[in-house]
Write a protein that holds these residues in place. Structure first.
Motif: not given
Length: 194
Positions: A21-22, A133-135, A137-141, A120-125
């Motif tokens: 998606w990103a 982009e900032t969100e 980056e934080e989601a995959i960091r 899929l309750p694991y989405f962090t965004i």
């Protein structure tokens, strides 16, 4: 045999979908523009899929952008020596790739008609909201962890042995996309010769 529970497969699918998606660039506004797709947004490909597949359009959009990403990943791997010995977020080898496809089909055909964000309750965004982009980056960091990699033609080779824990491997493969660049950097592990 790798431990691939449904929970683990769902976590890998979630990371794949978030990255796919990103990476879309055919949408307005563009996200990372790693592939020329617009398959999710309600005013782009999402609209067409909603008209064609009214009951499963959300899942169909995610499946389509995931498959587009897999093709980009495959092209990069095919340009490498021994492409089948490479493991990326979008190429796990036959057994796990089949489980990912089967699990996505299971969610798509679920009679309870739950949305991807519910299934899929694991989405962090929230992939239904505008891209940040900032969100992302934080989601995959991975907090307090730097992923060491070597930049090679067509990718970023993660240094060290391949992680056997599939969930941790997926997280490291996603985190190795950082820092983000103008094109998909394909983080990967190379299988070791025995």
């Amino acid at each position: 045999m790798l431990n691939a529970t449904n929970d683990t497969i769902d976590k890998i699918l979630t990371l794949q979908i978030m990255v796919a998606w990103a990476g879309e660039g055919g949408c307005e506004p563009k996200r990372l523009d790693w592939w020329r797709t617009d398959l999710i947004d309600e005013y782009g490909g999402g609209d067409l899929l909603q008209r064609l597949l009214p009951k499963t359009h959300l899942w169909a959009s995610l499946e389509a952008v995931r498959l587009a990403t897999i093709q980009v990943d495959r092209r990069k791997r095919q340009e490498m020596a021994q492409p089948d010995a490479v493991r990326s977020l979008f190429f796990w080898g036959f057994e796990i790739d089949e489980k990912l496809a089967e699990r996505l089909a299971f969610h798509k055909q679920n009679k309870n008609k739950v949305t991807p964000l519910e299934a899929l309750p694991y989405f962090t965004i929230n992939i239904t909201q505008p891209f940040s982009e900032t969100e992302f980056e934080e989601a995959i960091r991975i907090p307090n962890q730097k992923i060491n990699f070597t930049v090679v033609p067509n990718g970023r080779e993660i240094v060290g042995e391949i992680v056997t824990d599939l969930e941790l491997r997926a997280k490291k493969l996603a985190a190795a996309l950082l820092p983000l660049t103008d094109s998909y950097t394909m983080p990967f592990y190379r299988l070791q010769d025995n």
